[in-house]
Design an enzyme around this catalytic site. Sequence first.
Site, PDB file in Angstrom:
ATOM      1  CG  ASN A 228      -6.680  -0.923   1.393  1.00 46.78           C
ATOM      2  OD1 ASN A 228      -5.995  -0.664   0.410  1.00 46.78           O
ATOM      3  ND2 ASN A 228      -6.174  -1.269   2.561  1.00 46.78           N
TER       4      ASN A 228
ATOM      5  CB  CYS B 248      -0.950  -0.003   1.190  1.00 42.20           C
ATOM      6  SG  CYS B 248      -2.022  -1.442   1.188  1.00 42.20           S
TER       7      CYS B 248
ATOM      8  CG  HIS C  53      -3.274   3.302   1.750  1.00 44.80           C
ATOM      9  ND1 HIS C  53      -3.841   2.767   0.603  1.00 44.80           N
ATOM     10  CD2 HIS C  53      -3.278   2.312   2.684  1.00 44.80           C
ATOM     11  CE1 HIS C  53      -4.184   1.513   0.852  1.00 44.80           C
ATOM     12  NE2 HIS C  53      -3.853   1.214   2.097  1.00 44.80           N
TER      13      HIS C  53
HETATM   14  O1  UT7 Z   1      -3.741  -1.229   3.564  1.00 45.26           O
HETATM   15  C1  UT7 Z   1      -3.101  -1.767   4.643  1.00 45.26           C
HETATM   16  C2  UT7 Z   1      -3.419  -1.060   5.842  1.00 45.26           C
HETATM   17  N1  UT7 Z   1      -4.505  -1.715   6.560  1.00 45.26           N
HETATM   18  C3  UT7 Z   1      -5.143  -1.045   7.482  1.00 45.26           C
HETATM   19  O2  UT7 Z   1      -4.866   0.130   7.657  1.00 45.26           O
HETATM   20  C4  UT7 Z   1      -6.163  -1.737   8.339  1.00 45.26           C
HETATM   21  C5  UT7 Z   1      -6.102  -1.170   9.724  1.00 45.26           C
HETATM   22  N2  UT7 Z   1      -7.098  -1.752  10.610  1.00 45.26           N
HETATM   23  C6  UT7 Z   1      -8.401  -1.421  10.546  1.00 45.26           C
HETATM   24  O3  UT7 Z   1      -8.803  -0.647   9.712  1.00 45.26           O
HETATM   25  C7  UT7 Z   1      -9.332  -1.997  11.580  1.00 45.26           C
HETATM   26  O4  UT7 Z   1      -8.586  -2.626  12.593  1.00 45.26           O
HETATM   27  C8  UT7 Z   1     -10.359  -3.028  10.997  1.00 45.26           C
HETATM   28  C9  UT7 Z   1     -11.381  -2.289  10.143  1.00 45.26           C
HETATM   29  C10 UT7 Z   1      -9.634  -4.072  10.168  1.00 45.26           C
HETATM   30  C11 UT7 Z   1     -11.099  -3.710  12.138  1.00 45.26           C
HETATM   31  O5  UT7 Z   1     -11.754  -2.729  12.941  1.00 45.26           O
HETATM   32  P1  UT7 Z   1     -11.660  -2.808  14.537  1.00 45.26           P
HETATM   33  O6  UT7 Z   1     -12.460  -1.695  15.052  1.00 45.26           O
HETATM   34  O7  UT7 Z   1     -10.194  -2.849  14.879  1.00 45.26           O
HETATM   35  O8  UT7 Z   1     -12.392  -4.175  14.844  1.00 45.26           O
HETATM   36  P2  UT7 Z   1     -11.855  -5.450  15.632  1.00 45.26           P
HETATM   37  O9  UT7 Z   1     -10.889  -6.208  14.800  1.00 45.26           O
HETATM   38  O10 UT7 Z   1     -11.419  -5.020  17.003  1.00 45.26           O
HETATM   39  O11 UT7 Z   1     -13.155  -6.285  15.796  1.00 45.26           O
HETATM   40  C12 UT7 Z   1     -14.236  -5.831  16.635  1.00 45.26           C
HETATM   41  C13 UT7 Z   1     -15.345  -6.842  16.576  1.00 45.26           C
HETATM   42  C14 UT7 Z   1     -14.878  -8.272  16.832  1.00 45.26           C
HETATM   43  O12 UT7 Z   1     -15.903  -8.939  17.545  1.00 45.26           O
HETATM   44  P3  UT7 Z   1     -15.782  -9.196  19.122  1.00 45.26           P
HETATM   45  O13 UT7 Z   1     -14.519  -9.995  19.286  1.00 45.26           O
HETATM   46  O14 UT7 Z   1     -15.685  -7.825  19.729  1.00 45.26           O
HETATM   47  O15 UT7 Z   1     -17.051  -9.919  19.429  1.00 45.26           O
HETATM   48  C15 UT7 Z   1     -14.761  -8.869  15.461  1.00 45.26           C
HETATM   49  O16 UT7 Z   1     -14.946 -10.271  15.452  1.00 45.26           O
HETATM   50  O17 UT7 Z   1     -15.922  -6.857  15.260  1.00 45.26           O
HETATM   51  C16 UT7 Z   1     -15.890  -8.206  14.734  1.00 45.26           C
HETATM   52  N3  UT7 Z   1     -15.694  -8.097  13.315  1.00 45.26           N
HETATM   53  C17 UT7 Z   1     -16.693  -7.994  12.434  1.00 45.26           C
HETATM   54  N4  UT7 Z   1     -18.033  -7.992  12.598  1.00 45.26           N
HETATM   55  C18 UT7 Z   1     -18.783  -7.857  11.483  1.00 45.26           C
HETATM   56  C19 UT7 Z   1     -14.506  -8.060  12.647  1.00 45.26           C
HETATM   57  N5  UT7 Z   1     -14.740  -7.926  11.337  1.00 45.26           N
HETATM   58  C20 UT7 Z   1     -16.080  -7.882  11.182  1.00 45.26           C
HETATM   59  C21 UT7 Z   1     -16.932  -7.759  10.059  1.00 45.26           C
HETATM   60  N6  UT7 Z   1     -18.260  -7.739  10.268  1.00 45.26           N
HETATM   61  N7  UT7 Z   1     -16.458  -7.612   8.815  1.00 45.26           N
END
Ligand code: UT7
Length: 332
Positions: free
Chosen positions: A288, A117, A258
């Site tokens: 993305n 990226c 990005h």
């Molecule tokens: O291009 C490369 C650069 N990449 C990035 O910059 C990505 C950076 N990271 C992010 O943007 C975020 O961390 C994500 C969007 C990937 C995830 O968001 P988050 O707020 O960090 O969510 P999380 O991983 O802490 O997950 C929170 C909850 C979890 O459930 P529990 O454990 O709290 O019950 C996940 O299982 O959301 C759940 N979850 C989802 N639920 C519905 C994770 N993905 C999903 C989904 N739909 N797609």
Amino acid sequence: MVQQRQAGIALVGSGSARPTVALTNEELSQVVDTSDEWIRTRTGIQQRCLLPAGGSLAELAATAGRAALEMAAVEATTVDLIILATSTPDDLFGSAAQVQAQLGATRAVAFDLTAACSGFVFALVTAAQFMRNGVYKTVLVIGADALSRWTDWTDRRTCVLFGDGAGAVVLQASDRDRLLGFELHSNGALNGCLNLPYEAQAEPLAAGKTVQKGTYQPITMNGKEVYRFAVKRVPEVIEKALFHADLTAADIQWLVLHQANQRILDAVADRLKVPSERVVSNMARYGNTSAASIPLALDEAVRDNRIQPGDIVASSGFGAGLTWGAAIFEWG
Ligand code: UT7
């Protein structure tokens, strides 16, 4: 040939391309356990464009490149160098030469650059070195990716994020250097946070000798780690690039980051005190798109007349490697 030193580069044209097929959050929630609400609120993404079966990354990149050359009124035959930033080439040996052939850029040397990226920013800075030393005068920098090829469509933590696209800029030698400052970084110690790894199985070849036979595995990511890394490192690297440019965050007219997550864009803009109307965001429509995301966002903002010649743009890419970088430039 005597090579004359030129002072710098000007960014004189942009172009972009996206596959015609879009997949909405609603449609994706039929495929994997997620919801439009979760994706919108956590990322800002509403849909993504996907390269269909039989689609070609080189073709997408060439379409973006052609549009950039047209805007710049530059003939393909005058291009000296094409750098294609991609992690998803049609051919592991590289796709840049295919792009060169499709454009009819017969004089150009072309090669791929892989920095995930951060690829577009790394390619822009690489191109600038060839121009500042006077070797090349007309360069096409393209960022193009089809991460959908390597997405695990059963993993809701990653598959909701990515989309496919391409963006390009034309650089021309100029007495006045419009690449005002840059800063690039890598930290391989954090490589495990975001991977598209090759996994090999041993294949016996001759007595006591094996070779590797395997394939690349789908993308895995520690989202929280990458999020923390981005929110900390991106403002920092932009500030360093601004310092090299003898500018401050108050001089930024457009922030073109990005497009990984709207919350990352908001946090970076907040930290740099850039008002939200000065932050270019199109991730709602594309998700993305990796190396494509910065030139795709830039091109849309140039074509709808938000970004004007003379405007100061701060761009920053970040992602797998881990890699991150920023480039401050004056458009036009
Ligand atoms: O291009 C490369 C650069 N990449 C990035 O910059 C990505 C950076 N990271 C992010 O943007 C975020 O961390 C994500 C969007 C990937 C995830 O968001 P988050 O707020 O960090 O969510 P999380 O991983 O802490 O997950 C929170 C909850 C979890 O459930 P529990 O454990 O709290 O019950 C996940 O299982 O959301 C759940 N979850 C989802 N639920 C519905 C994770 N993905 C999903 C989904 N739909 N797609």
